[in-house]
Design an enzyme around this catalytic site. Sequence first.
Site, PDB file in Angstrom:
ATOM      1  N   ARG A 191     -20.474  91.073 -13.781  1.00  9.98           N
ATOM      2  CA  ARG A 191     -20.013  89.793 -13.669  1.00  9.98           C
ATOM      3  C   ARG A 191     -18.793  89.754 -12.663  1.00  9.98           C
ATOM      4  NH1 ARG A 191     -17.512  91.145 -18.341  1.00  9.98           N
ATOM      5  NH2 ARG A 191     -15.400  90.207 -18.829  1.00  9.98           N
ATOM      6  N   HIS A 192     -18.023  90.847 -12.756  1.00  4.93           N
ATOM      7  CA  HIS A 192     -16.811  90.844 -11.675  1.00  4.93           C
ATOM      8  C   HIS A 192     -17.398  90.748 -10.248  1.00  4.93           C
ATOM      9  CE1 HIS A 192     -14.556  90.644 -15.240  1.00  4.93           C
ATOM     10  NE2 HIS A 192     -15.044  91.803 -15.821  1.00  4.93           N
ATOM     11  N   GLY A 233       5.264  91.025   1.415  1.00 12.43           N
ATOM     12  CA  GLY A 233       4.859  90.776   2.700  1.00 12.43           C
ATOM     13  C   GLY A 233       3.708  91.712   3.034  1.00 12.43           C
ATOM     14  N   HIS A 276     -11.538  94.507 -12.424  1.00 14.20           N
ATOM     15  CA  HIS A 276     -12.170  93.173 -12.261  1.00 14.20           C
ATOM     16  C   HIS A 276     -11.953  92.805 -10.785  1.00 14.20           C
ATOM     17  CE1 HIS A 276     -11.636  91.594 -16.528  1.00 14.20           C
ATOM     18  NE2 HIS A 276     -12.098  92.753 -16.579  1.00 14.20           N
ATOM     19  N   THR A 324       9.558  94.477  -1.082  1.00 11.87           N
ATOM     20  CA  THR A 324       9.105  93.887  -2.339  1.00 11.87           C
ATOM     21  C   THR A 324       7.643  94.054  -2.759  1.00 11.87           C
ATOM     22  OG1 THR A 324       8.300  91.810  -1.042  1.00 11.87           O
ATOM     23  CG2 THR A 324      10.423  91.912  -1.877  1.00 11.87           C
ATOM     24  N   CYS A 342       6.909  98.194   0.827  1.00 14.04           N
ATOM     25  CA  CYS A 342       7.900  97.459   1.683  1.00 14.04           C
ATOM     26  C   CYS A 342       9.068  97.278   0.687  1.00 14.04           C
ATOM     27  CB  CYS A 342       7.278  96.199   2.452  1.00 14.04           C
ATOM     28  SG  CYS A 342       6.629  94.782   1.368  1.00 14.04           S
ATOM     29  N   ASP A 349       7.283 100.189   5.468  1.00 12.45           N
ATOM     30  CA  ASP A 349       8.115  99.813   6.478  1.00 12.45           C
ATOM     31  C   ASP A 349       9.539 100.528   6.321  1.00 12.45           C
ATOM     32  OD1 ASP A 349       9.302  98.322   4.453  1.00 12.45           O
ATOM     33  OD2 ASP A 349       9.152  96.305   5.399  1.00 12.45           O
ATOM     34  N   HIS A 350      10.440 100.035   7.064  1.00 13.43           N
ATOM     35  CA  HIS A 350      11.788 100.567   6.971  1.00 13.43           C
ATOM     36  C   HIS A 350      12.607 100.551   5.613  1.00 13.43           C
ATOM     37  CE1 HIS A 350      12.297  96.633   8.759  1.00 13.43           C
ATOM     38  NE2 HIS A 350      13.526  96.724   7.836  1.00 13.43           N
TER      39      HIS A 350
HETATM   40  C1  RB5 Z   1      12.161  94.174   5.200  1.00 16.44           C
HETATM   41  O1  RB5 Z   1      13.588  93.580   5.152  1.00 16.44           O
HETATM   42  C2  RB5 Z   1      11.740  93.313   4.097  1.00 16.44           C
HETATM   43  O2  RB5 Z   1      11.670  91.771   4.094  1.00 16.44           O
HETATM   44  C3  RB5 Z   1      10.372  93.732   3.696  1.00 16.44           C
HETATM   45  O3  RB5 Z   1      10.209  95.193   3.709  1.00 16.44           O
HETATM   46  C4  RB5 Z   1       9.273  93.131   2.631  1.00 16.44           C
HETATM   47  O4  RB5 Z   1      10.085  93.201   1.510  1.00 16.44           O
HETATM   48  C5  RB5 Z   1       8.864  91.733   2.898  1.00 16.44           C
HETATM   49  O5  RB5 Z   1       7.915  91.357   2.289  1.00 16.44           O
END
Ligand code: RB5
Length: 144
Positions: A131-132, A69, A97, A66, A64, A7-8
Amino acid sequence: MIAIGNDHAAVSLKKAVCEYLDSKGISYKDFGCGEGEKCDYPDKAKEVCEAVTSGECEKAILVCGTGVGMSMAANKIKGIRAACCSDYFSVKFTRLHNDANVLCFGERVVGAGLATELVEVFLTTEFEGGRHATRVDKITALEK
Ligand code: RB5
């Protein structure tokens, strides 16, 4: 073929990952958001994961802010096992695994150097099976 999407919030880390893939001669399809564009991570996750479930691409990388998301959205899609990781050990073992087919991480969490290490271990570690495989089958059963 590897699918990649962002994403951006992750344009520059996506570019760093693409440069790494180029340097290794690994082919990929970039579904991501470009410089100056805005896009919602669930839309990109859907597009990229459908490239995996259709068989067009064997694995995917989603970036993204983090990575969280993207992984939440990706894991809603049948056949996708997405792992949001920012350390080497977790990436290694989610391949060994869990047979993860999508790796997610965040531009606001990891630097380009670490991200490329994560991509390398993700793409080069084979699922152990045995097993995995039974446990992964149980994950798949949860989709029903
Ligand atoms: C975008 O601002 C941010 O929310 C997205 O990139 C991400 O981190 C969501 O999980």
